[in-house]
Design a protein around this motif. Structure first.
Motif, PDB file in Angstrom:
ATOM      1  N   VAL A 186       0.872  -1.248  -0.025  1.00  0.00           N
ATOM      2  CA  VAL A 186       0.023  -0.056   0.012  1.00  0.00           C
ATOM      3  C   VAL A 186       0.848   1.333   0.032  1.00  0.00           C
ATOM      4  O   VAL A 186       0.615   2.204  -0.676  1.00  0.00           O
ATOM      5  N   SER A 187       1.952   1.168   0.889  1.00  0.00           N
ATOM      6  CA  SER A 187       2.689   2.437   0.960  1.00  0.00           C
ATOM      7  C   SER A 187       3.644   2.646  -0.294  1.00  0.00           C
ATOM      8  O   SER A 187       3.604   3.722  -0.898  1.00  0.00           O
ATOM      9  N   ASP A 188       4.050   1.520  -1.016  1.00  0.00           N
ATOM     10  CA  ASP A 188       4.658   1.856  -2.474  1.00  0.00           C
ATOM     11  C   ASP A 188       3.723   2.404  -3.265  1.00  0.00           C
ATOM     12  O   ASP A 188       4.000   3.238  -4.266  1.00  0.00           O
ATOM     13  N   PHE A 189       2.450   1.870  -3.481  1.00  0.00           N
ATOM     14  CA  PHE A 189       1.428   2.249  -4.432  1.00  0.00           C
ATOM     15  C   PHE A 189       1.206   3.750  -4.154  1.00  0.00           C
ATOM     16  O   PHE A 189       0.829   4.530  -5.212  1.00  0.00           O
ATOM     17  N   MET A 190       1.130   4.388  -3.006  1.00  0.00           N
ATOM     18  CA  MET A 190       0.854   5.979  -2.765  1.00  0.00           C
ATOM     19  C   MET A 190       2.065   6.532  -2.519  1.00  0.00           C
ATOM     20  O   MET A 190       2.038   7.748  -2.201  1.00  0.00           O
ATOM     21  N   CYS A 191       3.205   5.865  -2.979  1.00  0.00           N
ATOM     22  CA  CYS A 191       4.646   6.515  -2.928  1.00  0.00           C
ATOM     23  C   CYS A 191       4.877   7.080  -1.582  1.00  0.00           C
ATOM     24  O   CYS A 191       5.208   8.274  -1.455  1.00  0.00           O
ATOM     25  N   HIS A 192       4.746   6.172  -0.627  1.00  0.00           N
ATOM     26  CA  HIS A 192       4.882   6.605   0.918  1.00  0.00           C
ATOM     27  C   HIS A 192       5.954   6.067   1.408  1.00  0.00           C
ATOM     28  O   HIS A 192       5.978   4.753   1.461  1.00  0.00           O
ATOM     29  N   ASN A 193       7.156   6.734   2.125  1.00  0.00           N
ATOM     30  CA  ASN A 193       8.202   6.440   2.887  1.00  0.00           C
ATOM     31  C   ASN A 193       7.566   6.076   4.272  1.00  0.00           C
ATOM     32  O   ASN A 193       7.066   7.042   5.032  1.00  0.00           O
ATOM     33  N   THR A 194       7.765   4.772   4.712  1.00  0.00           N
ATOM     34  CA  THR A 194       7.187   4.472   6.021  1.00  0.00           C
ATOM     35  C   THR A 194       8.221   4.763   7.109  1.00  0.00           C
ATOM     36  O   THR A 194       7.830   4.612   8.513  1.00  0.00           O
ATOM     37  N   ALA A 195       9.536   5.203   6.711  1.00  0.00           N
ATOM     38  CA  ALA A 195      10.517   5.424   7.964  1.00  0.00           C
ATOM     39  C   ALA A 195       9.980   6.514   8.834  1.00  0.00           C
ATOM     40  O   ALA A 195      10.107   6.299  10.161  1.00  0.00           O
ATOM     41  N   THR A 196       9.632   7.485   8.116  1.00  0.00           N
ATOM     42  CA  THR A 196       9.309   8.760   9.329  1.00  0.00           C
ATOM     43  C   THR A 196       8.078   8.490   9.979  1.00  0.00           C
ATOM     44  O   THR A 196       8.030   8.615  11.036  1.00  0.00           O
ATOM     45  N   ALA A 197       7.148   7.681   9.408  1.00  0.00           N
ATOM     46  CA  ALA A 197       5.654   7.489  10.164  1.00  0.00           C
ATOM     47  C   ALA A 197       6.276   6.448  11.182  1.00  0.00           C
ATOM     48  O   ALA A 197       5.399   6.486  12.196  1.00  0.00           O
ATOM     49  N   ASP A 198       6.999   5.569  11.087  1.00  0.00           N
ATOM     50  CA  ASP A 198       7.179   4.506  11.843  1.00  0.00           C
ATOM     51  C   ASP A 198       8.033   5.199  13.250  1.00  0.00           C
ATOM     52  O   ASP A 198       7.544   4.728  14.508  1.00  0.00           O
ATOM     53  N   LYS A 199       8.733   6.169  13.082  1.00  0.00           N
ATOM     54  CA  LYS A 199       9.170   6.863  14.276  1.00  0.00           C
ATOM     55  C   LYS A 199       8.286   7.758  14.897  1.00  0.00           C
ATOM     56  O   LYS A 199       8.123   7.691  16.130  1.00  0.00           O
ATOM     57  N   PHE A 200       7.213   8.299  13.957  1.00  0.00           N
ATOM     58  CA  PHE A 200       6.244   8.965  14.710  1.00  0.00           C
ATOM     59  C   PHE A 200       5.319   7.773  15.431  1.00  0.00           C
ATOM     60  O   PHE A 200       4.872   8.116  16.633  1.00  0.00           O
ATOM     61  N   TYR A 201       4.886   6.757  14.807  1.00  0.00           N
ATOM     62  CA  TYR A 201       4.077   5.720  15.803  1.00  0.00           C
ATOM     63  C   TYR A 201       4.744   5.237  16.901  1.00  0.00           C
ATOM     64  O   TYR A 201       4.056   5.237  17.926  1.00  0.00           O
ATOM     65  N   ALA A 202       6.197   5.044  16.922  1.00  0.00           N
ATOM     66  CA  ALA A 202       6.986   4.675  18.242  1.00  0.00           C
ATOM     67  C   ALA A 202       6.786   5.697  19.361  1.00  0.00           C
ATOM     68  O   ALA A 202       6.879   5.217  20.380  1.00  0.00           O
ATOM     69  N   ASN A 203       6.794   6.838  18.967  1.00  0.00           N
ATOM     70  CA  ASN A 203       6.932   7.912  19.970  1.00  0.00           C
ATOM     71  C   ASN A 203       5.617   8.408  20.236  1.00  0.00           C
ATOM     72  O   ASN A 203       5.341   9.225  21.341  1.00  0.00           O
ATOM     73  N   ASN A 204       4.286   7.925  19.556  1.00  0.00           N
ATOM     74  CA  ASN A 204       3.147   8.559  20.009  1.00  0.00           C
ATOM     75  C   ASN A 204       2.095   7.508  19.920  1.00  0.00           C
ATOM     76  O   ASN A 204       1.209   7.402  18.934  1.00  0.00           O
ATOM     77  N   PRO A 205       2.084   6.409  20.813  1.00  0.00           N
ATOM     78  CA  PRO A 205       1.226   5.467  20.679  1.00  0.00           C
ATOM     79  C   PRO A 205      -0.181   5.962  21.057  1.00  0.00           C
ATOM     80  O   PRO A 205      -0.397   6.979  21.837  1.00  0.00           O
ATOM     81  N   ALA A 210      -0.611   2.051  24.182  1.00  0.00           N
ATOM     82  CA  ALA A 210      -0.072   2.510  25.569  1.00  0.00           C
ATOM     83  C   ALA A 210      -0.439   1.455  26.260  1.00  0.00           C
ATOM     84  O   ALA A 210       0.442   0.972  27.247  1.00  0.00           O
ATOM     85  N   ALA A 211      -1.668   1.195  26.542  1.00  0.00           N
ATOM     86  CA  ALA A 211      -2.446   0.137  27.498  1.00  0.00           C
ATOM     87  C   ALA A 211      -1.734  -1.214  27.387  1.00  0.00           C
ATOM     88  O   ALA A 211      -1.171  -2.116  28.262  1.00  0.00           O
ATOM     89  N   ASP A 212      -1.425  -1.677  25.947  1.00  0.00           N
ATOM     90  CA  ASP A 212      -0.702  -2.925  25.702  1.00  0.00           C
ATOM     91  C   ASP A 212       0.636  -2.855  26.080  1.00  0.00           C
ATOM     92  O   ASP A 212       1.497  -3.876  26.372  1.00  0.00           O
ATOM     93  N   ILE A 213       1.454  -1.684  25.976  1.00  0.00           N
ATOM     94  CA  ILE A 213       2.856  -1.441  26.184  1.00  0.00           C
ATOM     95  C   ILE A 213       2.865  -1.715  27.800  1.00  0.00           C
ATOM     96  O   ILE A 213       3.944  -2.397  28.101  1.00  0.00           O
ATOM     97  N   ARG A 214       2.083  -1.143  28.492  1.00  0.00           N
ATOM     98  CA  ARG A 214       2.060  -1.376  29.906  1.00  0.00           C
ATOM     99  C   ARG A 214       1.977  -2.879  30.112  1.00  0.00           C
ATOM    100  O   ARG A 214       2.591  -3.407  31.259  1.00  0.00           O
ATOM    101  N   LEU A 215       1.143  -3.471  29.582  1.00  0.00           N
ATOM    102  CA  LEU A 215       0.994  -4.944  29.970  1.00  0.00           C
ATOM    103  C   LEU A 215       2.257  -5.781  29.633  1.00  0.00           C
ATOM    104  O   LEU A 215       2.643  -6.535  30.280  1.00  0.00           O
ATOM    105  N   LEU A 216       3.087  -5.115  28.420  1.00  0.00           N
ATOM    106  CA  LEU A 216       4.198  -5.847  28.241  1.00  0.00           C
ATOM    107  C   LEU A 216       5.372  -5.578  29.551  1.00  0.00           C
ATOM    108  O   LEU A 216       5.986  -6.631  30.074  1.00  0.00           O
ATOM    109  N   PHE A 217       5.314  -4.404  30.162  1.00  0.00           N
ATOM    110  CA  PHE A 217       6.120  -3.934  31.394  1.00  0.00           C
ATOM    111  C   PHE A 217       5.858  -5.188  32.538  1.00  0.00           C
ATOM    112  O   PHE A 217       6.724  -5.620  33.060  1.00  0.00           O
ATOM    113  N   THR A 218       4.430  -5.299  32.704  1.00  0.00           N
ATOM    114  CA  THR A 218       4.109  -6.223  33.802  1.00  0.00           C
ATOM    115  C   THR A 218       4.423  -7.700  33.634  1.00  0.00           C
ATOM    116  O   THR A 218       5.082  -8.400  34.301  1.00  0.00           O
TER     117      THR A 218
END
Length: 318
Positions: A186-205, A210-218
């Motif tokens: 999908v990203s290639d078809f819309m000519c979209h580079n996912t690198a920047t998006a992945d960085k944003f998603y990692a820092n803005n859950p 965020a609840a799932d990440i807390r479960l990982l801590f537990t």
């Protein structure tokens, strides 16, 4: 990051996009009819807005893909298309060096709108432009953002809208609802580079992420506790005397320095009682003979008993 987060919260919803697709299917043929009998700049601008809104609600391309689309590229798709559909290739766009040509797959109905627009253009004056979405002159149409807002309001939707918002919706949906392979397609078809998006998603859950990440801590904490308990059990087993007999009787503890083994003969015990002090006295019992030869033989016959204590290993000369 806060600006990006606010933008994500203000993206159009899934229902908004479905409403747009329903409206564009009805309004584009109507606007083409108006342009065929009574063409005006306002109607043409609104038609461009509806066309690009329809394409963006499906693919999320940048506006440069639409403005740089040429008549020749549309006609080429007409010659290669079938009843299954038509594929338009646009060679000139912002990320052509990275992704190559941009594509738009269109159904027979959708491509029929484009064919009709080419026919209408042929009856209009000042249409020397080679671009599909023409303007007076030879340059591509550069006011697509304004046309998009006109169509958005005409649909009956409120709030700001731009091509980047629609593009972000598709990128976010692909990230959340597609597996890794399909997301890349999908990203290639819309000519979209996912690198920047992945960085944003990692820092803005999201809240759920965020609840799932807390479960990982537990889960990690519980795993650490289980590992600690297992290690404690191993230490306990390691302290068990594996040489104890099956009867379960306890063995007497090993003697300390001041004790002698039970199996040492009495004669040797008496010799040990008369061992020299730490001041360097000779290791000769009180009854030691004065003859050098006898003394030497007796030293040769001296025995050394090893007493192993839990705390100290001591050699007792006897």
């Amino acid at each position: 990051m806060q600006v990006k987060r606010d933008k994500m919260e203000g993206l159009p919803s899934h229902n908004d996009l479905m409403t747009c697709l329903t409206s564009t299917t009805t309004r584009i043929p109507q606007l083409l009819d108006v342009m065929a009998c009574n063409p005006t700049t306002a109607t043409r601008t609104l038609l461009y807005g509806y066309m690009t809104l329809h394409w963006s609600c499906i693919y999320g391309h940048r506006p440069g893909v639409y403005s740089n689309m040429t008549n020749a590229e549309v006609r080429k798709a007409d010659t290669t298309g079938t009843a299954f559909g038509y594929l338009v290739h646009v060679s000139n766009h912002k990320t052509a060096n990275s992704f190559g040509e941009a594509q738009l797959y269109l159904t027979a109905e959708e491509f029929g709108w484009m064919k009709r627009w080419l026919e209408i253009k042929g009856t209009l004056t000042c249409t020397q432009s080679r671009y599909f979405l023409y303007t007076e002159g030879k340059n591509p149409f550069r006011k697509l953002a304004y046309s998009l807002r006109m169509a958005w309001a005409d649909v009956g939707l409120h709030g700001p809208i731009n091509f980047t918002d629609l593009r972000t919706v598709h990128a976010d949906n692909a990230m959340r609802f597609q597996d890794k392979g399909n997301r890349q397609r999908v990203s290639d078809f819309m000519c979209h580079n996912t690198a920047t998006a992945d960085k944003f998603y990692a820092n803005n859950p999201s809240l759920k992420e965020a609840a799932d990440i807390r479960l990982l801590f537990t889960e990690s904490l519980q795993a650490a506790a289980a590992a600690s308990t297992a290690a404690g059990n191993e230490d306990t087993f390691a302290g068990i005397d594996i040489d104890s007999d099956s009867s379960g009787e306890e063995h007497s503890p090993a003697p300390y320095q001041d004790s002698l083994p039970r199996h040492v003969p009495k004669r040797d015990q008496s010799l040990a009682e008369h061992s020299p002090s730490d001041m360097g006295e000779e290791r000769v019992p009180y009854s030691a003979p004065t003859s050098p030869t006898v003394a030497s033989d007796q030293l040769v016959n001296m025995q050394c008993v090893v007493v192993i204590s839990p705390l100290v290993n001591t050699l007792y000369p006897v």
